[in-house]
Design a protein around this motif. Structure first.
Motif, PDB file in Angstrom:
ATOM      1  N   UNK A   9       5.609  31.847  10.085  1.00 45.04           N
ATOM      2  CA  UNK A   9       5.765  32.808  11.172  1.00 45.04           C
ATOM      3  C   UNK A   9       5.322  32.311  12.533  1.00 45.04           C
ATOM      4  N   UNK A  10       5.475  31.015  12.802  1.00 45.51           N
ATOM      5  CA  UNK A  10       5.102  30.463  14.108  1.00 45.51           C
ATOM      6  C   UNK A  10       6.308  29.810  14.767  1.00 45.51           C
ATOM      7  N   UNK A  11       6.476  30.099  16.031  1.00 39.58           N
ATOM      8  CA  UNK A  11       7.557  29.471  16.789  1.00 39.58           C
ATOM      9  C   UNK A  11       7.158  28.058  17.171  1.00 39.58           C
ATOM     10  N   UNK A  12       8.146  27.180  17.298  1.00 46.24           N
ATOM     11  CA  UNK A  12       7.881  25.802  17.698  1.00 46.24           C
ATOM     12  C   UNK A  12       8.204  25.584  19.165  1.00 46.24           C
ATOM     13  N   UNK A  13       8.139  26.658  19.961  1.00 46.44           N
ATOM     14  CA  UNK A  13       8.425  26.527  21.383  1.00 46.44           C
ATOM     15  C   UNK A  13       7.220  26.026  22.162  1.00 46.44           C
ATOM     16  N   UNK A  14       6.033  26.101  21.567  1.00 48.83           N
ATOM     17  CA  UNK A  14       4.837  25.553  22.207  1.00 48.83           C
ATOM     18  C   UNK A  14       3.923  24.981  21.130  1.00 48.83           C
ATOM     19  N   UNK A  15       2.798  24.446  21.545  1.00 47.68           N
ATOM     20  CA  UNK A  15       1.903  23.817  20.569  1.00 47.68           C
ATOM     21  C   UNK A  15       0.715  24.699  20.199  1.00 47.68           C
ATOM     22  N   UNK A  16       0.809  25.984  20.475  1.00 52.49           N
ATOM     23  CA  UNK A  16      -0.260  26.918  20.128  1.00 52.49           C
ATOM     24  C   UNK A  16      -0.106  27.384  18.681  1.00 52.49           C
ATOM     25  N   UNK A  17      -0.207  26.411  17.783  1.00 57.96           N
ATOM     26  CA  UNK A  17      -0.064  26.677  16.355  1.00 57.96           C
ATOM     27  C   UNK A  17      -1.256  26.031  15.658  1.00 57.96           C
ATOM     28  N   UNK A  18      -2.082  26.808  14.971  1.00 58.23           N
ATOM     29  CA  UNK A  18      -3.316  26.270  14.376  1.00 58.23           C
ATOM     30  C   UNK A  18      -3.096  25.109  13.410  1.00 58.23           C
ATOM     31  N   UNK A  58       0.498  20.854   5.838  1.00 63.01           N
ATOM     32  CA  UNK A  58       0.140  21.729   6.952  1.00 63.01           C
ATOM     33  C   UNK A  58       1.210  22.799   7.007  1.00 63.01           C
ATOM     34  N   UNK A  59       0.817  24.053   6.802  1.00 61.22           N
ATOM     35  CA  UNK A  59       1.769  25.151   6.642  1.00 61.22           C
ATOM     36  C   UNK A  59       1.591  26.144   7.781  1.00 61.22           C
ATOM     37  N   UNK A  60       2.719  26.467   8.407  1.00 64.42           N
ATOM     38  CA  UNK A  60       2.719  27.362   9.560  1.00 64.42           C
ATOM     39  C   UNK A  60       3.754  28.457   9.335  1.00 64.42           C
ATOM     40  N   UNK A  80      -0.518  23.118  13.208  1.00 56.33           N
ATOM     41  CA  UNK A  80       0.034  22.008  13.983  1.00 56.33           C
ATOM     42  C   UNK A  80      -1.096  21.246  14.674  1.00 56.33           C
ATOM     43  N   UNK A  81      -1.989  21.978  15.335  1.00 59.01           N
ATOM     44  CA  UNK A  81      -3.093  21.325  16.040  1.00 59.01           C
ATOM     45  C   UNK A  81      -4.034  20.604  15.076  1.00 59.01           C
ATOM     46  N   UNK A  94       0.846  -1.196   0.000  1.00 58.82           N
ATOM     47  CA  UNK A  94       0.000   0.000   0.000  1.00 58.82           C
ATOM     48  C   UNK A  94       0.879   1.243   0.000  1.00 58.82           C
ATOM     49  N   UNK A  95       0.431   2.229  -0.717  1.00 59.56           N
ATOM     50  CA  UNK A  95       1.172   3.480  -0.778  1.00 59.56           C
ATOM     51  C   UNK A  95       1.225   4.116   0.603  1.00 59.56           C
ATOM     52  N   UNK A  96       2.377   4.569   0.981  1.00 60.33           N
ATOM     53  CA  UNK A  96       2.535   5.254   2.260  1.00 60.33           C
ATOM     54  C   UNK A  96       2.015   6.670   2.099  1.00 60.33           C
ATOM     55  N   UNK A  97       1.111   7.022   2.982  1.00 57.99           N
ATOM     56  CA  UNK A  97       0.467   8.329   2.937  1.00 57.99           C
ATOM     57  C   UNK A  97       1.146   9.258   3.942  1.00 57.99           C
ATOM     58  N   UNK A  98       1.488  10.446   3.469  1.00 54.93           N
ATOM     59  CA  UNK A  98       2.314  11.381   4.228  1.00 54.93           C
ATOM     60  C   UNK A  98       1.611  12.722   4.385  1.00 54.93           C
ATOM     61  N   UNK A  99       1.788  13.310   5.558  1.00 58.17           N
ATOM     62  CA  UNK A  99       1.425  14.714   5.778  1.00 58.17           C
ATOM     63  C   UNK A  99       2.731  15.477   5.903  1.00 58.17           C
ATOM     64  N   UNK A 100       2.863  16.563   5.174  1.00 61.46           N
ATOM     65  CA  UNK A 100       4.060  17.390   5.329  1.00 61.46           C
ATOM     66  C   UNK A 100       3.726  18.528   6.284  1.00 61.46           C
ATOM     67  N   UNK A 101       4.664  18.820   7.160  1.00 61.47           N
ATOM     68  CA  UNK A 101       4.514  19.960   8.062  1.00 61.47           C
ATOM     69  C   UNK A 101       5.611  20.949   7.725  1.00 61.47           C
ATOM     70  N   UNK A 102       5.208  22.100   7.236  1.00 60.96           N
ATOM     71  CA  UNK A 102       6.126  23.131   6.755  1.00 60.96           C
ATOM     72  C   UNK A 102       5.991  24.345   7.664  1.00 60.96           C
TER      73      UNK A 102
END
Length: 133
Positions: free
Chosen positions: A65-74, A61-63, A76-77, A17-25
């Motif tokens: 101008x967001x810092x990765x110091x916490x999970x308050x990223x739309x 999933x594109x973010x 990302x969530x 089966x094809x591996x399905x990927x989400x990219x987080x940018x």
């Protein structure tokens, strides 16, 4: 003398089966957005990585101008929610580097364990942490 022998034909093995990927940018600053970590550059590198492996990107999933110091990223969530929904629509979250996902090692591990319980793995295209894929 004729012998009737039943011959059993196995179906041709199909490809896995094809591996399905989400990219987080993600970029956190305007300077990063203009340098080699820009969103378009991350996307190109991830697309090449997937193409070389026969993986399919099902969602970006594109973010910007967001810092990765916490999970308050739309974005990302939204990605985490999709990854934790049974069954997840992808089995891999692909990032340029692990710092794009989370800068805090404790939080990174917390999310990685939570995702793994639902069959989703976080993989970096530039850092190998002994992943199985």
């Amino acid at each position: 003398m004729t012998t009737n022998t039943a011959v059993r034909f196995e179906p041709a093995s199909s490809s896995p089966a094809t591996i399905r990927v989400a990219s987080y940018l993600r970029v956190s600053t305007g300077r990063q957005a203009e340098s080699d970590l820009s969103i378009p550059d991350q996307r190109r590198q991830i697309e090449r990585y997937c193409a070389a492996r026969g993986w399919t990107i099902v969602e970006d999933y594109v973010e910007p101008g967001s810092s990765a110091t916490d999970d308050h990223r739309p974005a990302f969530q939204e990605m985490i929610d999709a990854a934790l929904a049974p069954p997840p629509m992808f089995s891999i979250i692909l990032v340029h580097s692990f710092s794009r996902f989370f800068r805090d090692q404790f939080q990174f591990e917390r999310y990685a364990r939570k995702l793994a319980k639902n069959g989703v793995q976080v993989i970096s295209i530039t850092q190998d942490w002994g992943t199985t894929r």
